[in-house]
Scaffold this active site. Structure first.
Site, short mmCIF file in Angstrom:
data_model
loop_
_atom_site.label_atom_id
_atom_site.label_comp_id
_atom_site.label_asym_id
_atom_site.label_seq_id
_atom_site.Cartn_x
_atom_site.Cartn_y
_atom_site.Cartn_z
N GLU A 171 41.94 40.21 39.39
CA GLU A 171 40.93 41.24 38.97
C GLU A 171 41.52 42.49 38.66
OE1 GLU A 171 36.87 40.97 38.92
OE2 GLU A 171 37.52 40.08 40.66
N SER B 75 30.19 42.91 38.48
CA SER B 75 30.97 44.32 38.73
C SER B 75 29.83 45.28 39.13
CB SER B 75 31.41 44.59 37.51
OG SER B 75 32.30 46.03 37.63
N HIS C 15 39.43 40.87 35.46
CA HIS C 15 37.85 41.31 35.85
C HIS C 15 37.42 41.11 34.42
CE1 HIS C 15 34.97 43.78 37.81
NE2 HIS C 15 34.88 44.39 36.71
#
Length: 518
Positions: free
Chosen positions: A333, A212, A437
């Site tokens: 995601e 990230s 995610h």
């Protein structure tokens, strides 16, 4: 509406924080200690029986007083033996991943995990991990790396770096402003080059990895002229180098002019906008007040000495360090953000969908095109919203980054696709999240020191992923005799008992559409 939905989506970061929160009662016993000498002094770590840890080692001076909003300075040497058997403070941040948050600016520390028998005479490859959290939250100590260190026979370093306004405030009178957090990462890498040999690490085999915002940090370091020679390979998880600041959720960078305008607004918000010496005023403001005034997510600034041009442009024109790259994204995601928004009382239906899209894509014609490409026919359009977020901000930028890098460097690309990955948030989501995610992280680390419940097949996947990641760190090639072959010409789909090339990633994520949308 855009600001409301963005704030709700960013609230996912706080929700996800429960996955990283340490469980002190579950921390392993630390019966034995050992010492290592560095140039700054001697540290005493802990032997856990199978691996060793050295935690809370300073790699730079505390960024306090006149060093608040200054480039990192060398660490202050210490006399005697420094205890390194527990983490130091996380960098200042609101409550969430770090229980209760943190206001301690003396936070530029790193943590080292080594396998038993790590010997300076037979150095191991080194993995330096940069945590995610929107450049606003997170801590290196949240990532227990003992499985990676022991199974992969590598030395793992996790890093704290300045976050939020303290890491990325931009002001005309501040040299290096907009990139202090990235400068901290470079200081940690210089420390690793100099010191890691004493811990049994190979200073000539350093892999910079992150997820990230940490993954985007790796992108930034790939294109930063001041990072030249600081690492030898790169791993980028869910932080594509070609993201865009006009789209929410995924990290990116902003022009210096934009960052300076935001910095002036921030200074006024904390009562320092009209004084004669704005910087002196800002350095006197209490940390808690700074945290309350900063935006939920932060972005580094380009057109700066550390980032002369936008990483997206730098990658596009080929101005990046030539090191092997392992890069990937998760199949679903965007579902976590979409679920958080739906749970916050903003259902996505056929009626509301056009307005939701328009709030994120206000350019003329974009919203209408997206609604046609991603139609919502029922009352529950949450997964469709998740697909838009994931495709626009992660999957397709990752594919574009792949295409730009692979012509210049050895590159392996994956898509994490375990639709039954352990949940990172409490409660029942409004729809199945698939592989959202951050869902790959429990396969590599014990987040917060707590192993997740994995099935036998998921344990095998975790072992295989660690094998790929650590072999890449050691040889610049993830392949080995014990794992399915990973070709550089395909995207490897990572799922339990189903580690195979996928030929449908581009079409599943509508990348042709996003490439032409503008």
């Amino acid at each position: 509406m855009h600001r409301t939905l963005t704030a709700l989506g960013c609230a996912l970061s706080a929700l996800l924080a429960t996955a990283w929160a340490p469980a002190s009662a579950m921390q392993p016993a630390r019966p034995a200690t050992l010492t290592v000498r560095t140039h700054d002094g001697t540290v005493r770590g802990a032997d856990h029986g199978g691996y060793r840890t050295f935690e809370g080692i300073p790699y730079a001076a505390p960024p306090v007083g006149r060093l608040r909003w200054a480039p990192p300075r060398p660490a202050v040497p210490w006399p005697g033996v420094r205890e390194a058997t527990r983490p130091a403070s996380a960098c200042p941040q609101p409550a969430g991943e770090v229980p209760g948050g943190s206001t301690d600016e003396d936070c530029l520390h790193l943590n080292i995990t080594t396998p038993d028998g790590a010997d300076p005479a037979r150095p191991r490859p080194v993995m330096v991990w940069l945590h995610g959290g929107g450049f606003t939250t997170g801590a290196g100590s949240s990532y227990d790396a003992h499985r990676m260190a022991t199974r992969g026979d590598v030395v793992v370093v996790t890093v704290n770096y300045r976050l939020g306004a303290l890491g990325f405030l931009t002001h005309r009178g501040l040299p290096g402003s907009g990139t202090f957090g990235l400068a901290d990462q470079q200081a940690a890498l210089r420390w690793v080059r100099t010191e890691i040999g004493a811990f049994g690490g190979d200073a000539h085999k350093v892999t910079l990895a992150g997820e990230s915002a940490g993954g985007y940090s790796v992108c930034a370091q790939l294109v930063s002229p001041t990072a030249w020679g600081l690492f030898d390979r790169a791993i980028i998880e869910s932080g594509p180098c070609t993201g865009r600041p006009d789209r929410p959720f995924a990290p990116s960078s902003v022009p210096l002019s934009t960052a300076r305008a935001d910095g002036a607004e921030f200074a006024a918000k904390v009562g320092c906008g009209s004084g004669r010496d704005v910087l002196t005023c800002l350095r006197r403001v209490d940390v808690s007040r700074l945290l309350a005034a900063q935006d939920t997510d932060q972005q580094p600034a380009h057109n700066t000495p550390l980032l002369p041009i936008d990483p997206t442009k730098a990658i596009t024109v080929g101005r990046f360090h030539r090191v092997p790259v392992l890069i990937g994204n998760n199949r679903d995601e965007g579902n976590g953000w979409a679920a958080g928004i739906v749970q916050a009382g903003h259902p996505v239906t056929a009626d509301t969908w056009p307005d939701v899209v328009a709030s994120f894509f206000p350019a003329p014609g974009q919203a209408e095109a997206i609604v046609r490409a991603y139609p919502v026919h029922r009352t529950d359009g949450g997964p469709v919203f998740g697909a838009v977020i994931g495709d626009a901000d992660f999957a397709c930028p990752t594919a574009r980054t792949d295409a730009l890098l692979t012509a210049q460097v050895p590159l392996w690309r994956y898509e994490f696709a375990d639709e039954h990955a352990p949940a990172l948030t409490p409660g029942t989501p409004p729809f199945p999240l698939g592989a959202p995610h951050a869902s790959e992280l429990p396969y590599l680390f014990d987040l917060g020191g707590r192993p997740r419940d994995l099935t036998t097949a998921q344990h095998r996947l975790a072992d295989t992923m660690i094998d790929y990641w650590t072999r890449f760190a050691g040889t610049a090639d993830p392949n080995g005799p014990s794992s399915p072959h990973w070709s550089r010409q395909t995207v490897l789909s990572l799922a339990p008992d189903h580690i195979v090339p996928t030929l449908t990633a581009q079409t599943r994520h509508h990348c042709a559409f996003w490439n032409t949308l503008g």
